[in-house]
Design an enzyme around this catalytic site. Structure first.
Site, short mmCIF file in Angstrom:
data_model
loop_
_atom_site.label_atom_id
_atom_site.label_comp_id
_atom_site.label_asym_id
_atom_site.label_seq_id
_atom_site.Cartn_x
_atom_site.Cartn_y
_atom_site.Cartn_z
N HIS A 76 0.85 -1.19 0.00
CA HIS A 76 0.00 0.00 0.00
C HIS A 76 0.89 1.24 0.00
O HIS A 76 0.75 2.09 -0.86
CB HIS A 76 -0.94 0.00 1.20
CG HIS A 76 -2.00 1.06 1.12
ND1 HIS A 76 -3.15 1.04 1.89
CD2 HIS A 76 -2.11 2.18 0.36
CE1 HIS A 76 -3.89 2.10 1.60
NE2 HIS A 76 -3.28 2.81 0.68
N GLU A 134 0.28 7.89 -3.69
CA GLU A 134 1.11 7.57 -2.53
C GLU A 134 2.30 8.53 -2.42
O GLU A 134 2.68 8.93 -1.31
CB GLU A 134 1.60 6.12 -2.60
CG GLU A 134 0.51 5.10 -2.33
CD GLU A 134 -0.11 5.27 -0.95
OE1 GLU A 134 0.64 5.26 0.04
OE2 GLU A 134 -1.34 5.43 -0.87
N HIS A 138 1.95 11.04 0.72
CA HIS A 138 2.84 10.64 1.82
C HIS A 138 4.32 10.93 1.52
O HIS A 138 5.04 11.42 2.40
CB HIS A 138 2.66 9.15 2.11
CG HIS A 138 1.25 8.77 2.41
ND1 HIS A 138 0.59 9.15 3.56
CD2 HIS A 138 0.34 8.04 1.69
CE1 HIS A 138 -0.64 8.68 3.55
NE2 HIS A 138 -0.82 8.00 2.43
#
Length: 260
Positions: A76, A134, A138
């Site tokens: 993930h 992602e 992040h």
């Protein structure tokens, strides 16, 4: 030269040290304090991850994604939570890179890209969209991946390439499926498991306690927690027990096979 993983987990050790050769070097070293374990303020956030020093390597067990490997969890992301468990996201929209495949390929990270195409899959959209999300959500929040922390001659997007290489390298050291299978816990259409048996298997194999996530009674995610010495680019990931409880029930947990 593409980055190759050096899986250096020691059963009795305390870090996942120098996981990979990076295409860029941070120049930081790993002799300083680990993130979230410092006793005084550290001002060089190029070599000390802050404020997001509680790092989660998150994996998923998706059963309905085409091409997802039947014998492996998939990636993930790698999320930089703050030391108190809070977090920030979308830290630098100016670095929301697109076409991650081209970025990786153009900077020599083809083996990383090949691996991502097998083990970093989107359950709702394209893989590119997932990877872009992602990184933007992040990856841009890591202080040690700030553009100013890179060597002066680094190509545009080198910090994102380093991020994806690090995520892949760390994921390779965390074979959740194998660790569960070694304890006799495998996907089943009829069997159910207890939370204690799942965690015990993972603790025995890794030496640390992760956080498991369930959707209703079905196993769906896992988070492995770390602090970091040095930079995300080439630092030492120090495994720690999860600071948060698993969200699964105590019993009756389903671990269904993938549908293919």
């Amino acid at each position: 030269m593409s980055m190759s993983s050096l899986i250096l987990l020691s059963v009795f050790g305390s870090s996942y040290a120098n996981l990979m050769y990076s295409l860029v070097s941070s120049g930081c070293g790993t002799s300083g304090p680990a993130s979230c374990q410092n006793t005084s303020m550290v001002t060089d956030t190029c070599c000390f991850e802050s404020p997001g020093g509680q790092i989660l390597q998150t994996q998923v067990w998706d059963t309905d994604v085409a091409g997802s490997p039947a014998d492996s969890w998939t990636i993930h992301g790698l999320w930089p939570d703050n030391c108190d468990g809070s977090y920030i996201e979308d830290c630098d929209p100016s670095r929301d890179y697109t076409n991650i495949s081209e970025l990786l390929d153009s900077q020599g990270a083809t083996s990383t890209l090949d691996y991502m195409q097998q083990y970093w899959l989107n359950d709702d959209g394209t893989n590119e969209e997932f990877w872009e999300h992602e990184w933007a959500t992040h990856g841009t929040c890591y202080s040690t991946l700030n553009v100013d922390c890179l060597p002066s001659n680094s190509p545009v997007g080198a910090e994102a390439v380093a991020f994806f290489e690090t995520v892949v390298g760390l994921f390779k050291t965390l074979p959740t499926y194998d660790w569960l299978a070694d304890a006799g816990i495998t996907p089943s259409s009829s069997e159910t498991y207890t939370l204690s048996s799942l965690l015990s298997a993972l603790e025995t194999a890794s030496g640390y306690t992760p956080a498991l996530g369930c959707s209703s009674h079905t196993l769906s995610s896992i988070s492995w927690y770390f602090n970091l010495k040095g930079s995300v680019i080439d630092g030492d990931f120090i495994p720690i027990d999860t600071p948060k409880s698993s969200s699964c029930p105590s019993s009756g947990i389903k671990y269904p096979p993938k549908e293919g």
